[in-house]
Design a protein around this motif. Structure first.
Motif, PDB file in Angstrom:
ATOM      1  N   PRO A   1      52.625  75.302  63.638  1.00 41.29           N
ATOM      2  CA  PRO A   1      53.297  74.232  62.873  1.00 41.29           C
ATOM      3  C   PRO A   1      53.614  72.997  63.705  1.00 41.29           C
ATOM      4  N   ARG A   2      54.086  73.152  64.921  1.00 37.06           N
ATOM      5  CA  ARG A   2      54.444  71.988  65.736  1.00 37.06           C
ATOM      6  C   ARG A   2      53.220  71.168  66.096  1.00 37.06           C
ATOM      7  N   THR A   3      52.174  71.841  66.559  1.00 35.48           N
ATOM      8  CA  THR A   3      50.945  71.138  66.941  1.00 35.48           C
ATOM      9  C   THR A   3      50.319  70.443  65.741  1.00 35.48           C
ATOM     10  N   SER A   4      50.261  71.137  64.620  1.00 32.81           N
ATOM     11  CA  SER A   4      49.669  70.556  63.420  1.00 32.81           C
ATOM     12  C   SER A   4      50.437  69.315  62.976  1.00 32.81           C
ATOM     13  N   ALA A   5      51.782  69.390  63.003  1.00 30.99           N
ATOM     14  CA  ALA A   5      52.596  68.241  62.586  1.00 30.99           C
ATOM     15  C   ALA A   5      52.390  67.058  63.525  1.00 30.99           C
ATOM     16  N   ALA A   6      52.332  67.328  64.835  1.00 27.03           N
ATOM     17  CA  ALA A   6      52.137  66.235  65.804  1.00 27.03           C
ATOM     18  C   ALA A   6      50.786  65.560  65.612  1.00 27.03           C
ATOM     19  N   VAL A   7      49.751  66.343  65.373  1.00 23.83           N
ATOM     20  CA  VAL A   7      48.411  65.772  65.171  1.00 23.83           C
ATOM     21  C   VAL A   7      48.379  64.923  63.899  1.00 23.83           C
ATOM     22  N   LEU A   8      49.001  65.384  62.835  1.00 23.40           N
ATOM     23  CA  LEU A   8      49.022  64.612  61.593  1.00 23.40           C
ATOM     24  C   LEU A   8      49.772  63.286  61.767  1.00 23.40           C
ATOM     25  N   LEU A   9      50.888  63.320  62.486  1.00 17.95           N
ATOM     26  CA  LEU A   9      51.626  62.079  62.729  1.00 17.95           C
ATOM     27  C   LEU A   9      50.790  61.108  63.561  1.00 17.95           C
ATOM     28  N   ALA A  10      50.086  61.637  64.561  1.00 19.76           N
ATOM     29  CA  ALA A  10      49.223  60.780  65.381  1.00 19.76           C
ATOM     30  C   ALA A  10      48.096  60.173  64.543  1.00 19.76           C
ATOM     31  N   LEU A  11      47.503  60.965  63.643  1.00 21.65           N
ATOM     32  CA  LEU A  11      46.442  60.451  62.778  1.00 21.65           C
ATOM     33  C   LEU A  11      46.965  59.379  61.827  1.00 21.65           C
ATOM     34  N   ALA A  12      48.215  59.560  61.351  1.00 18.57           N
ATOM     35  CA  ALA A  12      48.805  58.548  60.467  1.00 18.57           C
ATOM     36  C   ALA A  12      48.976  57.219  61.210  1.00 18.57           C
ATOM     37  N   ILE A  13      49.429  57.282  62.461  1.00 16.35           N
ATOM     38  CA  ILE A  13      49.609  56.057  63.256  1.00 16.35           C
ATOM     39  C   ILE A  13      48.258  55.410  63.553  1.00 16.35           C
ATOM     40  N   VAL A  14      47.261  56.233  63.911  1.00 18.29           N
ATOM     41  CA  VAL A  14      45.923  55.704  64.176  1.00 18.29           C
ATOM     42  C   VAL A  14      45.343  55.056  62.923  1.00 18.29           C
ATOM     43  N   SER A  15      45.583  55.690  61.772  1.00 20.10           N
ATOM     44  CA  SER A  15      45.095  55.125  60.512  1.00 20.10           C
ATOM     45  C   SER A  15      45.693  53.743  60.253  1.00 20.10           C
ATOM     46  N   THR A  16      46.974  53.588  60.563  1.00 18.65           N
ATOM     47  CA  THR A  16      47.622  52.281  60.387  1.00 18.65           C
ATOM     48  C   THR A  16      47.016  51.239  61.311  1.00 18.65           C
ATOM     49  N   VAL A  17      46.801  51.605  62.568  1.00 15.39           N
ATOM     50  CA  VAL A  17      46.220  50.665  63.538  1.00 15.39           C
ATOM     51  C   VAL A  17      44.806  50.281  63.136  1.00 15.39           C
ATOM     52  N   VAL A  18      43.999  51.276  62.723  1.00 14.61           N
ATOM     53  CA  VAL A  18      42.620  50.995  62.308  1.00 14.61           C
ATOM     54  C   VAL A  18      42.611  50.111  61.064  1.00 14.61           C
ATOM     55  N   SER A  19      43.533  50.363  60.126  1.00 16.43           N
ATOM     56  CA  SER A  19      43.613  49.521  58.926  1.00 16.43           C
ATOM     57  C   SER A  19      43.880  48.068  59.301  1.00 16.43           C
ATOM     58  N   ARG A  20      44.734  47.861  60.283  1.00 12.86           N
ATOM     59  CA  ARG A  20      45.018  46.501  60.754  1.00 12.86           C
ATOM     60  C   ARG A  20      43.780  45.864  61.388  1.00 12.86           C
ATOM     61  N   LEU A  21      43.006  46.641  62.140  1.00  8.95           N
ATOM     62  CA  LEU A  21      41.837  46.097  62.833  1.00  8.95           C
ATOM     63  C   LEU A  21      40.716  45.728  61.870  1.00  8.95           C
ATOM     64  N   ILE A  22      40.508  46.545  60.834  1.00 12.98           N
ATOM     65  CA  ILE A  22      39.382  46.272  59.923  1.00 12.98           C
ATOM     66  C   ILE A  22      39.805  45.383  58.759  1.00 12.98           C
ATOM     67  N   GLY A  23      41.114  45.089  58.664  1.00 14.61           N
ATOM     68  CA  GLY A  23      41.584  44.191  57.617  1.00 14.61           C
ATOM     69  C   GLY A  23      41.625  44.815  56.248  1.00 14.61           C
ATOM     70  N   GLU A  24      41.700  46.116  56.152  1.00 18.17           N
ATOM     71  CA  GLU A  24      41.776  46.807  54.857  1.00 18.17           C
ATOM     72  C   GLU A  24      42.660  48.046  54.989  1.00 18.17           C
ATOM     73  N   ASP A  25      43.607  48.179  54.078  1.00 14.96           N
ATOM     74  CA  ASP A  25      44.473  49.356  54.093  1.00 14.96           C
ATOM     75  C   ASP A  25      43.664  50.551  53.594  1.00 14.96           C
ATOM     76  N   LEU A  26      43.435  51.513  54.481  1.00 18.20           N
ATOM     77  CA  LEU A  26      42.583  52.652  54.121  1.00 18.20           C
ATOM     78  C   LEU A  26      43.201  53.483  52.996  1.00 18.20           C
ATOM     79  N   GLN A  27      44.525  53.649  53.021  1.00 22.66           N
ATOM     80  CA  GLN A  27      45.221  54.416  51.988  1.00 22.66           C
ATOM     81  C   GLN A  27      44.557  55.781  51.744  1.00 22.66           C
ATOM     82  N   VAL A  28      44.401  56.514  52.837  1.00 22.62           N
ATOM     83  CA  VAL A  28      43.803  57.850  52.747  1.00 22.62           C
ATOM     84  C   VAL A  28      44.808  58.792  52.075  1.00 22.62           C
ATOM     85  N   THR A  29      44.391  59.347  50.947  1.00 24.70           N
ATOM     86  CA  THR A  29      45.293  60.212  50.192  1.00 24.70           C
ATOM     87  C   THR A  29      45.723  61.423  51.003  1.00 24.70           C
ATOM     88  N   ALA A  30      44.851  61.883  51.890  1.00 19.79           N
ATOM     89  CA  ALA A  30      45.158  63.073  52.683  1.00 19.79           C
ATOM     90  C   ALA A  30      46.350  62.881  53.598  1.00 19.79           C
TER      91      ALA A  30
END
Length: 400
Positions: A58-87
């Motif tokens: 549970p701890r590792t899985s939660a940390a990885v998901l939080l990291a992916l959420a932050i990366v998704s935000t940064v990538v959305s800023r770089l490509i100029g489109e909010d990815l809005q990944v439902t997952a």
């Protein structure tokens, strides 16, 4: 359908894999509206993967998901489109998992991380602050509340299962003690039959030997007595052997030594009894009867504490091997009854000492320790609670 649900409950990896696949399918259903299809597809496939292991790690899985959420935000800023990944709703699932399966402290720390991620999203993507705060507050509050409810239910089910296991254990122990008592009675009967018959036969044979020449009639009478005694003894032995042969109770002795003691203590802990166990010295190479005696004393004492020591009891178990004996001491902080007395005991004293009910209690422990050549003391502690203390010799002298 109910059988399938019960089957899934015992296979968390399968159930969580199905949840991850469902998140992927939801994202694939909306992929046609995205400009950066490849980036969106990568996140749609990668983000649900930690969900598969959310209950195993549970701890590792939660940390990885939080990291992916932050990366998704940064990538959305770089490509100029909010990815809005439902997952990415999986971060809420991770929050629920931490609170329900790990603890509130870890859940609170993770919630702080989610707040930081939300602030970063608002800063980089400039979304509506009010709408974002309202949605996340409602979503995370729902996840936390659901985790509290299901976590409490899970703890309740676990406690009930543990108490049922203790009840089953008590019944099995009672059955085993009953079988042992019956076999002890049969053994006494065999001893009485054989000892009496052999004694009579020996005496009559000696008498017949001396009277053979001087008094043939007396010798003949002695021989008749020998024959009759032998036939009676044989008939009684056959009856007793029939009782033994029809006894189908399995001979399942408990696991002895340190492993057996740890198992008993762990079972009591699972049922809600706080137990501290201290074992010193080599306890796994003693004689089987001594090891069984130690096991039974600890087992019976903790069971008495669990049943009669009042609310929130706590017990300490100390098993120490000394040069000539093994010292067993079990004490508790309960408010149960006092020591066994010679006068007629009060009802609660009778229960505590095993006089009432189905268990042998202190009476059985005293008998067991006495057979092993040891000594047992039991009674109230000056500071409160109850103590059972037994010293069992490592080498027992058998009296002739």
């Amino acid at each position: 359908m109910r059988r399938f649900s019960l089957w899934l409950r015992g296979k968390p990896l399968v159930a969580d894999s199905m949840l991850a696949v469902a998140l992927v399918l939801v994202d694939l259903a909306t992929i046609g509206h995205k400009r950066n299809l490849l980036v969106y597809l990568v996140f749609a496939v990668i983000v649900p993967v930690p969900v598969i292991f959310r209950r195993k790690y549970p701890r590792t899985s939660a940390a990885v998901l939080l990291a992916l959420a932050i990366v998704s935000t940064v990538v959305s800023r770089l490509i100029g489109e909010d990815l809005q990944v439902t997952a990415l709703v999986a971060v809420g699932i991770a929050l629920y998992t931490l609170v329900a399966y790990v603890g509130r402290r870890e859940g609170l720390i993770y919630l702080v991380g989610l707040v930081v991620d939300a602030a970063l999203t608002d800063l980089l993507l400039r979304e509506s602050v009010l709408m974002t705060v309202a949605f996340l507050t409602l979503f995370y509050a729902l996840c936390w509340t659901l985790a509290e409810f299901l976590g409490a239910r899970h703890a309740y089910d676990t406690e009930v299962a543990a108490r049922l296991a203790v009840a089953d254990y008590d019944r099995e122990r009672g059955a085993h003690e009953a079988v042992s008592a019956e076999r002890t009675r049969i053994a006494r009967e065999l001893h009485d039959i054989v000892a009496h018959a052999v004694s009579v036969i020996v005496v009559q044979a000696d008498g017949a030997k001396f009277a053979l020449r001087s008094d043939p009639d007396a010798a003949e009478q002695a021989l008749g007595t020998i024959a009759a005694t032998g036939r009676d003894a044989l008939r009684e032995l056959r009856r007793t052997v029939v009782l033994l042969r029809t006894e189908h109770a399995p001979e399942q002795l408990p696991q002895h030594g340190t492993a057996g003691l740890a198992k008993v203590v762990q079972m009591m802990r699972s049922a809600g009894l706080a137990v501290e166990l201290e074992m010193t010295g080599e306890l796994d190479d003693v004689a089987p009867e001594v090891s069984l005696g130690v096991h039974r004393i600890v087992q019976e004492s903790l069971t008495n504490t669990f049943r009669h020591a009042g609310p929130a009891p706590k017990a300490w178990v100390r098993v120490h091997r000394r040069d000539a004996d093994i010292l067993v001491e079990v004490s508790d902080l309960g408010h149960g009854a006092g020591p066994l007395v010679d006068a007629a005991p009060e009802p609660d004293l009778a229960v505590r000492n095993g006089i009432a009910g189905s268990g042998l209690g202190l009476v059985g422990m005293r008998e067991r320790v006495a057979v092993l050549g040891g000594a047992l003391e039991a009674g109230r502690r000056p500071e409160g609670g109850w103590r059972v203390r037994a010293a069992i010799p490592l080498v027992r002298e058998v009296a002739e």
